[in-house]
Design an enzyme around this catalytic site. Structure first.
Site, mmCIF file in Angstrom:
data_model
loop_
_atom_site.group_PDB
_atom_site.id
_atom_site.type_symbol
_atom_site.label_atom_id
_atom_site.label_comp_id
_atom_site.label_asym_id
_atom_site.label_seq_id
_atom_site.Cartn_x
_atom_site.Cartn_y
_atom_site.Cartn_z
ATOM 1 N N GLY A 112 0.828 -1.191 0.000
ATOM 2 C CA GLY A 112 0.000 0.000 0.000
ATOM 3 C C GLY A 112 0.863 1.241 0.000
ATOM 4 O O GLY A 112 2.085 1.189 0.142
ATOM 5 N N GLY A 166 1.233 5.198 1.466
ATOM 6 C CA GLY A 166 0.810 6.127 2.495
ATOM 7 C C GLY A 166 1.351 7.502 2.208
ATOM 8 O O GLY A 166 1.963 7.748 1.168
ATOM 9 N N PHE A 177 3.702 8.975 3.643
ATOM 10 C CA PHE A 177 5.142 9.103 3.748
ATOM 11 C C PHE A 177 5.910 8.207 2.805
ATOM 12 O O PHE A 177 7.101 8.340 2.656
ATOM 13 C CB PHE A 177 5.576 8.817 5.183
ATOM 14 C CG PHE A 177 5.018 9.802 6.146
ATOM 15 C CD1 PHE A 177 5.259 11.145 5.987
ATOM 16 C CD2 PHE A 177 4.239 9.389 7.201
ATOM 17 C CE1 PHE A 177 4.735 12.068 6.872
ATOM 18 C CE2 PHE A 177 3.712 10.303 8.094
ATOM 19 C CZ PHE A 177 3.960 11.642 7.930
ATOM 20 N N HIS A 194 5.873 4.117 0.888
ATOM 21 C CA HIS A 194 5.230 2.902 0.445
ATOM 22 C C HIS A 194 5.465 1.798 1.465
ATOM 23 O O HIS A 194 6.467 1.794 2.168
ATOM 24 C CB HIS A 194 5.794 2.490 -0.912
ATOM 25 C CG HIS A 194 5.544 3.494 -1.989
ATOM 26 N ND1 HIS A 194 6.162 4.722 -2.035
ATOM 27 C CD2 HIS A 194 4.721 3.445 -3.061
ATOM 28 C CE1 HIS A 194 5.739 5.396 -3.097
ATOM 29 N NE2 HIS A 194 4.852 4.648 -3.732
ATOM 30 N N LYS A 207 7.725 -0.342 5.774
ATOM 31 C CA LYS A 207 7.345 1.002 5.333
ATOM 32 C C LYS A 207 8.603 1.731 4.913
ATOM 33 O O LYS A 207 9.506 1.939 5.717
ATOM 34 C CB LYS A 207 6.628 1.756 6.460
ATOM 35 C CG LYS A 207 6.158 3.140 6.046
ATOM 36 C CD LYS A 207 5.439 3.873 7.162
ATOM 37 C CE LYS A 207 4.051 3.355 7.367
ATOM 38 N NZ LYS A 207 3.264 4.237 8.288
ATOM 39 N N ASP A 210 -6.756 9.234 14.079
ATOM 40 C CA ASP A 210 -7.066 8.937 12.675
ATOM 41 C C ASP A 210 -7.702 7.562 12.551
ATOM 42 O O ASP A 210 -7.336 6.760 11.690
ATOM 43 C CB ASP A 210 -5.797 9.033 11.820
ATOM 44 C CG ASP A 210 -6.121 9.277 10.351
ATOM 45 O OD1 ASP A 210 -7.276 9.635 10.048
ATOM 46 O OD2 ASP A 210 -5.226 9.098 9.511
HETATM 47 N N1 LIG Z 1 1.506 -3.784 8.832
HETATM 48 C C1 LIG Z 1 0.939 -3.817 7.630
HETATM 49 N N2 LIG Z 1 0.577 -4.980 7.076
HETATM 50 C C2 LIG Z 1 0.009 -5.010 5.850
HETATM 51 N N3 LIG Z 1 -0.231 -3.923 5.111
HETATM 52 C C3 LIG Z 1 0.109 -2.739 5.607
HETATM 53 C C4 LIG Z 1 0.708 -2.622 6.885
HETATM 54 N N4 LIG Z 1 0.927 -1.325 7.136
HETATM 55 C C5 LIG Z 1 0.492 -0.661 6.069
HETATM 56 N N5 LIG Z 1 0.001 -1.500 5.138
HETATM 57 C C6 LIG Z 1 -0.559 -1.129 3.847
HETATM 58 O O1 LIG Z 1 0.048 0.058 3.422
HETATM 59 C C7 LIG Z 1 -0.925 1.096 3.328
HETATM 60 C C8 LIG Z 1 -0.322 2.391 3.766
HETATM 61 O O2 LIG Z 1 0.184 2.229 5.060
HETATM 62 P P1 LIG Z 1 0.074 3.383 6.132
HETATM 63 O O3 LIG Z 1 -1.331 3.845 6.127
HETATM 64 O O4 LIG Z 1 0.609 2.930 7.422
HETATM 65 O O5 LIG Z 1 1.031 4.450 5.516
HETATM 66 P P2 LIG Z 1 1.035 5.924 5.963
HETATM 67 O O6 LIG Z 1 2.079 6.652 5.204
HETATM 68 O O7 LIG Z 1 1.168 5.987 7.435
HETATM 69 O O8 LIG Z 1 -0.422 6.329 5.522
HETATM 70 P P3 LIG Z 1 -1.196 7.610 5.939
HETATM 71 O O9 LIG Z 1 -1.140 8.494 4.764
HETATM 72 O O10 LIG Z 1 -2.595 7.155 6.232
HETATM 73 O O11 LIG Z 1 -0.522 8.153 7.112
HETATM 74 C C9 LIG Z 1 -2.083 0.618 4.172
HETATM 75 O O12 LIG Z 1 -3.294 1.110 3.738
HETATM 76 C C10 LIG Z 1 -2.023 -0.872 3.991
HETATM 77 O O13 LIG Z 1 -2.655 -1.229 2.781
#
Ligand SMILES: Nc1ncnc2c1ncn2[C@@H]1O[C@H](COP(=O)(O)OP(=O)(O)OP(=O)(O)O)[C@@H](O)[C@H]1O
Length: 893
Positions: A409, A411, A413, A415, A431, A527
């Site tokens: 996914g 996010g 910050f 991927h 991440k 959130d």
């Molecule tokens: N621990 C995990 N296990 C499986 N998939 C994950 C996990 N963490 C994140 N993902 C996938 O990655 C995507 C983005 O992760 P996440 O939301 O943590 O990123 P972010 O940069 O913090 O996003 P945001 O913009 O909401 O802050 C999630 O929607 C999910 O599909």
């Protein structure tokens, strides 16, 4: 007097923000009109009309420079196999269906269809024009992107609406004798769910614009000025990540908007310090957060699709931010794959996936989700596969290498990739965030990530995604998390439609359990929404994305305009209250409705109007008609506009809606602490050699975990592999391990389906005794079987989390030892600060454990600063610091 009268009376503000206020007026007028229209069932049609009326949003046509991606996106949606309706389970509760009001006609078919996913409105092949309701064009979405020039964690420093002691005490969930009677009255379980508590106290919203801060961030210089060989984002675009007013056009090329859009952006940026961006970016996780560090969704696109369901995610649809550089093709020479085409296809493995491996912190050993809370947390479905002992004592073995796999996914910050250790068979979620030393946005991102890491590293709960560690590799920061393979609730809703009430009850209970734990630590997530709640295949729910989470320190937590619009509590929008734990309860109520309808409440409105609605309207969102009375009451409890009237998470756990949640049909074995402890302690020793995280730093359900602190270097630790420990493998999580199985009856369980291929003994876990079967210890030991709702921790554990008088008794966080091997960044932090790790974070020396948390922002700041410094040092030569083996590892090492 209309609400805006208050604001308009402030002449100075009016002069300064005249255009913004005008925009507000227009918006609110639109919102009111839409409200009326909604009641008449014509909201969607009118939505189109009002969109054009809004001008600033709707007049911008879709200008996607990448029509192919648009087509692909549509195709991916249209071609997506539809979920087939299944026979309804023997529900004890009514299914979820139609809403009686408040939900626009366009979504009623879904509700009418009950559990028929095929009833979902599908876009026509043209896709774009077929946006239901608001006729959102891509431009609509893009132009709603706003961001502010505020700092990353841009809480209002001068906001006077901080929590009163009473409120704070109440919201902190601490029901101790120190609570005042007045505060306790809300905590009285006998009253909390009485009908009178469902009645809201409705107050006119305060849409003060005192803190309007129009975006003033200077446009950043092209990245080419400091990053070579990068695809340079278009200069005029908006960067949406933490606090820039600019965002990457490569993410959302249509964000290059005009003054009118800027007004709208300024409006919402001005409502708080946060900013919104990429509102319709269903391609990143459905997130839509607003905040110093987040993107914001100001629309609820009807045909949005997450990357998890789209094989060809459009770069345009992703949330901007530092990660956008990655996604937009801003590829560093060292990591051509980081933002390359491989990301465009989450279903495809990056080309060099087999070449790029990292010495990463090993995933947590079995205890991560097993012993401390319940042995129910299975290796079968959790990435917390018990680590083979041979890996623990040989951290430099190939087994410690991880390979970046497919994209999970996107996010704000960066991927998130699947990490796989081909040696051990273990998985994690990686991440990946690219850091740019001379990029202010990177600085903010690093700060935010540092805060997230600092916070996550202190959390230990089965309903919270587990943090494993982090490190920097070249110009990237990797955060290793428990892999939750089922995806997010948002994704499930997109793919399968709304949930049945049984599932909602179960998920809600688990979310509440995680929240109760979090709130007991005076930490607010801020959130909560479907996109940030992950589900594993067994139906276990885990809170994720703590990028906005904040530890509330006493009464000093000012309001922050952070969150996701549709899930945002009124007081956040109106700034009528300080940062408080109750915002999560509101968001939970919205999430329940999201699960019930596949859309969040007020989704019939575009984001700005929805926020006005949430902040100003006295209405409650529609609750599905056939939601049970308990469910309706639960939602109403959560959606009380006065945050002090909302029950705490702990109180809500006693609500019949979740208390009567369907239990698992599988028993949960609660091992004797005396038996579990040795395993945990030894696990801690194993992890103390620098692989994973610090066991002692986590809440282990009150267990006094004492980690061996003698060895932190590889190979210097003793590895104790207890024989016949019963914790590692859950009898309930594995599909093979049902309570009725003969194995249970005979006291032996089948090995985990995901047994470690490197277990020395050949057993499924290090603790299986070597014959592949899990000793059913509880057959010989005093055991406790509990009927537990969907893998929730036993009720008593919930109580422990929620009602502990001293939620800080156990953290003893040791942040740095949470690193795989303390990264260069964190080591420097330690040395440069001239204070020991122990003294800084959680080691003896703090009389008040809260002090650890009080210092958390400091830690986060230091971490972020050091991350950038570290990167800055590494950047010129891209050399690795030989001192720290985990840093700068290049591919193939
Ligand atoms: N621990 C995990 N296990 C499986 N998939 C994950 C996990 N963490 C994140 N993902 C996938 O990655 C995507 C983005 O992760 P996440 O939301 O943590 O990123 P972010 O940069 O913090 O996003 P945001 O913009 O909401 O802050 C999630 O929607 C999910 O599909």
């Amino acid at each position: 007097m209309p609400w805006w009268g208050k604001t308009s009376s402030k002449e100075d503000k009016k002069k300064t923000n005249g255009s913004i206020i005008d925009a507000i007026h227009r918006k609110f007028k639109i919102a009111s009109e839409e409200k009326d229209n909604s009641r008449s069932g014509g909201s969607w049609r009118r939505g189109s009309d009002t969109v054009s009326e809004r001008g600033s949003i709707s007049r911008v046509p879709s200008r996607s420079p990448s029509p192919s991606t648009h087509v692909s996106r549509c195709q991916s949606f249209a071609e997506r196999p539809h979920a087939q309706p299944l026979p309804l389970p023997g529900a004890r509760h009514a299914g979820i269906g139609r809403c009686n009001s408040g939900i626009s006609a366009s979504i009623r078919p879904r509700l009418d269809g009950g559990l028929k996913p095929l009833d979902l409105p599908l876009p026509k092949p043209g896709c774009g024009p077929n946006r239901l309701g608001h006729a959102y064009t891509e431009g609509d979405i893009a132009t709603a992107s706003v961001s502010s020039a505020s700092s990353t964690d841009s809480d209002y420093p001068s906001d006077s609406r901080i929590l009163s002691p009473l409120t704070s005490d109440y919201e902190n969930g601490n029901r101790t004798a120190t609570n005042s009677p007045s505060s306790m009255k809300h905590k009285d379980q006998s009253h909390i769910f009485s009908p009178k508590y469902s009645k809201e106290i409705l107050k006119p919203a305060d849409f003060s614009l005192n803190n309007q801060i129009p975006s003033t961030s200077p446009r950043r210089a092209p990245l080419s000025t400091h990053v070579q060989n990068m695809q340079i984002p278009h200069r005029g675009a908006l960067y949406s990540a933490p606090d820039s007013s600019l965002s990457s056009p490569s993410r959302s090329p249509m964000r290059a908007f005009g003054p009118e859009q800027a007004i709208n952006c300024g409006l919402w940026a001005g409502l708080g310090s946060g900013h919104c961006s990429s509102p319709g970016s269903g391609y990143n996780s459905g997130h839509n957060s607003i905040g110093g560090e987040m993107s914001g969704q100001l629309f609820w696109p009807n045909s949005r699709c997450s990357p998890e369901c789209s094989p060809i995610p459009s770069p345009r649809m992703t949330s901007p931010g530092p990660g956008s550089r990655i996604h937009s093709g801003a590829v560093t020479p060292l990591h051509p794959r980081a933002g390359g085409a491989s990301m465009e296809s989450p279903t495809s493995r990056p080309d060099d996936g087999k070449q790029q491996s990292h010495k990463l912190p090993l995933p947590p050993i079995t205890i991560s989700n097993t012993c401390p809370f319940s042995p129910a947390y299975s290796t079968a479905t959790s990435p917390s596969v018990p680590r083979s002992p041979n890996r623990a004592d040989n951290p430099t073995s190939p087994g410690s290498r991880w390979k970046k796999g497919r994209l999970l996914g996107r996010g704000t910050f960066g991927h998130v990739y699947l990490g796989f250790n081909s040696e051990s068979g273990e998985m994690c979620a990686m991440k990946e965030v690219t850091l740019f030393a001379d990029d202010p946005k990177s600085k903010e991102s690093a700060q935010q990530l540092g805060q997230e890491i600092a916070l996550l590293s202190r959390l230990w709960h089965p309903n919270i995604v587990q943090y494993y560690g982090s490190e920097t590799v070249d110009d990237k920061l990797y955060i290793y998390l428990e892999y939750v393979s089922g995806g997010s609730i948002y994704k499930l809703l997109q793919e399968y439609g709304q949930f049945g009430e049984i599932g909602i009850r179960s998920y809600t209970q688990q979310i509440l359990s995680g929240l109760a734990y979090l709130h007991a630590k005076n930490t607010v997530h801020r959130d909560i929404k479907g996109a940030n709640i992950l589900v594993d295949p067994s139906g276990r729910v885990k809170l994720a994305d703590f990028g906005m989470a904040k530890h509330i320190t006493g009464q000093s937590c000012p309001l922050s305009f952070k969150g996701s619009p549709y899930w945002m509590a009124p007081e956040v929008i109106t700034k009528s209250n300080g940062c408080n734990l109750a915002v999560d309860i509101w968001s939970l109520g919205c999430t329940v409705l999201e699960m019930a309808t596949s859309k969040p409440p007020w989704s019939q409105y575009e984001g700005v109007a929805a926020m006005f609605k949430i902040g100003n309207s006295k209405e409650l969102p529609a609750i599905p008609d056939n939601f049970s009375d308990e469910g309706k009451d639960f939602v109403r409890q959560c959606l009380q506009r006065d945050p002090s009237h909302r029950p705490t998470a702990a109180q809500l756990l006693e609500h019949p809606f979740v208390k009567n949640a369907a239990p698992l049909e599988k028993p949960i074995l609660v091992a004797e602490p005396s038996e579990a402890m040795p395993m945990v302690m030894n696990a801690g020793r194993s992890m103390g050699i620098g692989h994973a995280r610090n066991i002692a730093g986590f809440d282990l359900e009150g267990f006094a975990i004492h980690q061996s602190q003698g060895s932190k270097t590889a190979g210097s630790s003793e590895i104790h592999t207890p024989k016949n420990a019963s914790c590692p493998v859950s009898p309930i999580e594995s599909p093979l391990l049902h309570s009725r199985s003969p194995q249970h009856m005979s006291g032996r369980l089948s090995p985990s389906p995901i047994s470690s291929p490197h277990t020395q003994s050949g057993a499924s876990t290090p603790h299986t005794g070597g014959n592949g079967a899990i000793p059913f210890h509880h057959a010989m030991q005093p055991t406790t079987y509990l009927q537990e709702s969907m893998g929730m921790i036993p009720r008593s554990h919930n109580i422990l989390y929620a009602n502990s008088n001293n939620p800080y008794q156990d953290p003893k966080p040791d942040f740095f030892r949470g690193m795989s091997q303390p990264s260069h960044v964190f080591r420097e932090l330690i040395s440069s600060d001239n204070s020991s790790l122990e003294n800084q974070f959680g080691r003896p020396g703090y009389a008040d454990p809260r002090e650890q948390y009080n210092r958390q922002p400091v830690l986060a700041d230091r971490v972020s600063q050091q991350l950038l410094r570290d990167h800055g040092k590494l950047k010129p030569s891209l050399d690795l610091n030989p001192t720290f083996s985990m840093l700068g590892r290049t591919n193939g090492i």
